[in-house]
Design a protein around this motif. Structure first.
Motif, mmCIF file in Angstrom:
data_model
loop_
_atom_site.group_PDB
_atom_site.id
_atom_site.type_symbol
_atom_site.label_atom_id
_atom_site.label_comp_id
_atom_site.label_asym_id
_atom_site.label_seq_id
_atom_site.Cartn_x
_atom_site.Cartn_y
_atom_site.Cartn_z
ATOM 1 N N VAL A 56 0.885 -1.272 -0.039
ATOM 2 C CA VAL A 56 0.045 0.020 -0.020
ATOM 3 C C VAL A 56 0.794 1.160 0.157
ATOM 4 O O VAL A 56 1.959 1.212 0.716
ATOM 5 N N VAL A 57 0.639 2.021 -0.948
ATOM 6 C CA VAL A 57 1.462 3.439 -0.800
ATOM 7 C C VAL A 57 0.137 4.633 -0.806
ATOM 8 O O VAL A 57 -0.752 4.783 -1.672
ATOM 9 N N GLU A 58 0.408 5.241 0.178
ATOM 10 C CA GLU A 58 -0.527 6.438 0.751
ATOM 11 C C GLU A 58 -0.014 7.674 -0.007
ATOM 12 O O GLU A 58 0.903 7.787 -0.424
ATOM 13 N N ASN A 59 -0.974 8.473 -0.408
ATOM 14 C CA ASN A 59 -0.719 9.766 -0.970
ATOM 15 C C ASN A 59 0.173 10.483 -0.321
ATOM 16 O O ASN A 59 1.260 11.119 -1.210
ATOM 17 N N GLU A 60 0.520 10.654 1.087
ATOM 18 C CA GLU A 60 1.425 11.359 1.469
ATOM 19 C C GLU A 60 3.001 10.968 1.177
ATOM 20 O O GLU A 60 3.735 11.779 1.196
ATOM 21 N N GLU A 61 2.983 9.710 1.038
ATOM 22 C CA GLU A 61 4.283 9.097 0.670
ATOM 23 C C GLU A 61 4.707 9.492 -0.777
ATOM 24 O O GLU A 61 6.052 9.903 -0.930
ATOM 25 N N TRP A 62 3.764 9.444 -1.803
ATOM 26 C CA TRP A 62 4.402 9.820 -3.263
ATOM 27 C C TRP A 62 4.354 11.200 -3.329
ATOM 28 O O TRP A 62 5.464 11.736 -4.096
ATOM 29 N N GLU A 63 3.680 12.145 -2.514
ATOM 30 C CA GLU A 63 3.893 13.422 -2.637
ATOM 31 C C GLU A 63 5.085 13.900 -2.045
ATOM 32 O O GLU A 63 5.718 14.957 -2.307
ATOM 33 N N GLU A 64 5.538 13.095 -0.818
ATOM 34 C CA GLU A 64 6.821 13.533 -0.300
ATOM 35 C C GLU A 64 7.842 13.282 -1.198
ATOM 36 O O GLU A 64 8.914 14.078 -1.384
ATOM 37 N N ARG A 65 7.692 12.090 -2.045
ATOM 38 C CA ARG A 65 9.039 12.103 -3.077
ATOM 39 C C ARG A 65 8.511 12.913 -4.450
ATOM 40 O O ARG A 65 9.469 13.027 -5.290
ATOM 41 N N GLY A 66 7.428 13.667 -4.481
ATOM 42 C CA GLY A 66 7.329 14.450 -5.486
ATOM 43 C C GLY A 66 6.789 13.665 -7.167
ATOM 44 O O GLY A 66 7.035 14.070 -8.100
ATOM 45 N N ALA A 67 6.371 12.386 -6.938
ATOM 46 C CA ALA A 67 6.009 11.614 -7.922
ATOM 47 C C ALA A 67 4.589 12.151 -8.656
ATOM 48 O O ALA A 67 3.752 12.524 -7.916
ATOM 49 N N GLU A 68 4.732 12.327 -10.076
ATOM 50 C CA GLU A 68 3.929 12.758 -10.852
ATOM 51 C C GLU A 68 2.986 12.025 -11.615
ATOM 52 O O GLU A 68 2.356 12.163 -12.657
ATOM 53 N N THR A 69 3.438 10.520 -11.563
ATOM 54 C CA THR A 69 2.664 9.391 -12.214
ATOM 55 C C THR A 69 2.512 8.305 -11.367
ATOM 56 O O THR A 69 3.139 8.275 -10.285
#
Length: 694
Positions: A56-69
């Motif tokens: 499971v990848v939560e929104n906060e995790e990928w936004e912390e990494r700056g993921a755009e896809t």
């Protein structure tokens, strides 16, 4: 178009239950330490009670990494290879446990399939800004979803309206002329807080590392949720996305990209196309609803429905190999494709007890219909010097190659029983599908049909010790009908897969840390594949993937969080119609992937309000061709982030973030389909953003 003969079945299924999921606004009352495997079971099942490996990848995790896809959001997910086509962001390519056949067609949004198939330009993408979480289910999931890859599926969960007012505005800039603006607004509409809305929007554009090629996106998602009564709720939603520029999507020969050609190497910014004849424009629209009615505390009915439509206009020049010491031969294609689809899922969930056994029964009936209209032409362009390119060539010999309508209907009924006997958790499931595929090509003069039925099953057992340790084992099967034809015009047989998996989960009591160890063995038959864009598809006889995965999410201290993973995947062609392929490792499947991401939040002192993160991604043992005579060099990438909450300066709700992907600007080839098509990895990307939450 949706033909009249299909409408009665769709309407009948719509009426089959008075149903389904609306906004779960009481979710905030659930235990905050529960990680659920909803995509794996279609029910709210705790992580350490689900007898199957999930990530499971939560929104906060990928936004912390700056993921755009979505594929970048999954960069640190075990069992998942996210660099199949290197720097391309056109589709969300995710190779799961060594299987690439479902990479662009195995995505589900809020439980319903996001349409796309092998050989299709219309595979849809969802921007992660509109998502709350991503769940990667490892291994077959056909028992609940029908056609799916044996490697697993990607379950996306949308942001939904909230009954507390909130909002965000975000602006971003970066290298390669990156610029973006986004907003997210939600809250109640009426005084009684029975109706809530959410409006999310985004505009994003950037140059790419490949010459004049650009990426552009505009997306909007309006939603309304209505608590009709304390037992009944309805959410209406839409997702509108336009990509006027679809970025780069091509490969170059192994010699010249991975290794030198006559002492020279092609630059990783080289563009082999023509600006006037390179275009990818996609418009996609989705409209639907989620309805839920709770008859009592133990019986709930749900229904989800979505209509999808996509239009693609595409033209591209691509390299086909070396024409001379320095020049590449080039092919040219142009295509137009329209997709229209319906998908609906009806569920009835009953929580009952028989003797000492607690049952969570799920009965379902789903239906999906998809029509794809596609025309395609092929031609050529003059060769281009890969080391000193000159542009301005015009396409020649462009000839219509394909003009067809591809129709697919699938109807499935399924049942799942999740049983609990003390600390034992047993999951049994079965599904039966009816599939009808009809392909008509007016240019080739072909008219093919495939009517097929398929049974899928799953059995899993888990024992949840009181200390948080949960060993498990499962057996699951999968199938995926092929909608493409071989060189003789015959629709390929459906692919079939099965998995045996065993493992161990651990979630310490009172902690949100969780750990997974999984060992798996998957076999699949009849995989649709082709080497070149103009080649017919063929079916590789049998592929087997065996491996081990370790994943850890942990909070070392209140300030320091870590996510670590390691995947060993031995995926091989067990049977093939090409003799020298048998026993070899498959392409697009690194044998080793290791990742580590850490973030530290400063809570006191002069650095209070700052957080800093650093990540490492390592990929090793990647084959460059099916004969395994060439390989891609191992590569290690470094990512980093720095964030600051400006609330301490009196700017309440304002935060800033700086992200760097491939921080050290590693020049590398990410993977190869063959010695003709290898894919450069993304160069360094640096982004800065500022957000205001209110």
């Amino acid at each position: 178009m949706l033909t009249p003969r299909r409408l009665p079945l769709a309407i009948a299924l719509l009426a089959a239950s008075a149903t389904t999921q609306a906004q779960q606004n009481d979710a905030a009352e659930l235990a905050p330490l529960t990680v659920t495997g909803q995509a794996a079971t279609k029910t709210e099942t705790p992580f350490n009670e689900t007898p199957q490996a999930i990530s499971v990848v939560e929104n906060e995790e990928w936004e912390e990494r700056g993921a755009e896809t979505v594929q970048r959001a999954a960069d640190y997910t075990t069992g998942t290879f996210t660099n199949q086509i290197g720097a391309s962001n056109r589709y969300d390519y995710l190779v799961l446990r060594g299987f690439s056949d479902g990479s662009v067609s195995n995505t589900f949004l809020d439980g319903l399939k996001v349409m796309g198939d092998a050989g299709s330009y219309s595979s849809m993408t969802i921007d992660p800004y509109f998502l709350e979480r991503i769940e990667v289910v490892k291994g077959p999931a056909s028992v609940l979803y029908g056609r799916a890859s044996p490697g697993g599926l990607v379950g996306l969960s949308s942001k939904r309206p909230a009954f507390q007012r909130a909002g965000e505005v975000r602006l971003g800039i970066g290298n390669n002329a990156q610029r973006s603006a986004a907003f997210d607004l939600t809250g109640p509409i009426d005084d009684e807080r029975r109706v809530a809305f959410r409006l999310t929007g985004l505009a994003r554009a950037a140059d790419t590392q490949f010459g004049p090629v650009e990426e552009k996106r505009y997306a909007l998602a309006p939603q309304v949720s209505w608590d009709i009564s304390d037992a009944t709720s309805l959410t209406l939603h839409a997702y509108l996305q336009k990509d006027p520029e679809g970025g780069y999507h091509a490969g170059l020969p192994y010699e010249g990209s991975v290794v030198d050609r006559n002492g020279r190497r092609i630059d990783n910014t080289f563009f082999e196309g023509e600006d006037d004849h390179d275009d990818f424009e996609r418009t996609q629209r989705m409209f639907g609803y989620e309805f839920e009615h709770r008859f009592n505390d133990s019986l709930t009915a749900r229904q989800r429905l979505r209509y999808l439509n996509s239009d693609v206009d595409h033209q591209q020049a691509y390299a086909t190999g070396w024409a001379s010491e320095t020049e590449l031969s080039r092919g040219y294609l142009t295509a137009q494709e329209d997709l229209e689809a319906w998908v609906v899922d009806n569920q009835l969930q009953a929580d009952v007890t028989t003797g000492s056994i607690d049952h969570r029964l799920l009965l379902g009936a789903d239906y999906q219909q998809r029509t794809t209209l596609r025309s395609e032409s092929f031609g050529g362009l003059a060769p281009i010097d890969a080391f000193d390119p000159e542009y301005g060539a015009e396409p020649v010999g462009v000839t219509p190659f394909y003009d067809a309508e591809r129709d697919l209907e699938q109807t499935g009924i399924y049942v799942q029983d999740q049983m609990q006997i003390g600390n034992w958790h047993l999951a049994l499931g079965g599904r039966y599908d009816w599939v009808d595929i009809h392909n008509v090509d007016t240019l080739q003069g072909t008219d093919e049909r495939l009517d097929d039925t398929q049974f899928s099953g799953r059995a899993g057992i888990l024992y949840a010790f009181d200390n948080g340790i949960s060993p498990f084992v499962n057996y699951t099967t999968s199938f995926s009908p092929n909608s493409v034809s071989d060189e003789n015009g015959n629709i390929l047989k459906p692919t079939e897969g099965e998995q045996v998996e065993t493992g161990l989960k651990y979630q310490p009591i009172g902690s949100d840390s969780h750990y997974t160890l999984a060992l798996f063995d998957i076999t699949q038959e009849n995989i649709a594949t082709r080497t070149n864009p103009s080649d017919p598809f063929r079916a590789v006889g049998e592929t087997e993937s065996r491996g081990i995965e370790l994943e850890a999410h942990t909070h070392v201290t209140d300030n320091l969080s870590l996510k670590a993973g390691y995947s060993y995947t031995d995926a091989t062609y067990e049977k093939s119609d090409v003799a020298d392929e048998e026993g070899n490792n498959v392409v697009w499947a690194p044998k080793h992937i290791a990742t580590l991401w850490g973030n530290y939040r400063f809570s006191q002192g002069a650095l209070k309000g700052f957080d800093a993160g650093l990540g490492i991604r390592h990929h090793a043992d990647i084959q460059a061709n099916r004969s395994n005579t060439k390989s891609v060099p191992d590569y290690t990438l470094v990512d980093a982030t720095l964030g600051y909450d400006l609330g301490g300066l009196g700017l309440e709700g304002v935060s800033a973030r700086l992200n760097a992907s491939n921080l050290l600007d590693k020049d590398y080839v990410a993977s190869c389909l063959s010695e003709t098509y290898c894919y450069f990895g993304a160069e360094r990307s640096v982004q800065a953003s500022v957000s205001y939450d209110f």
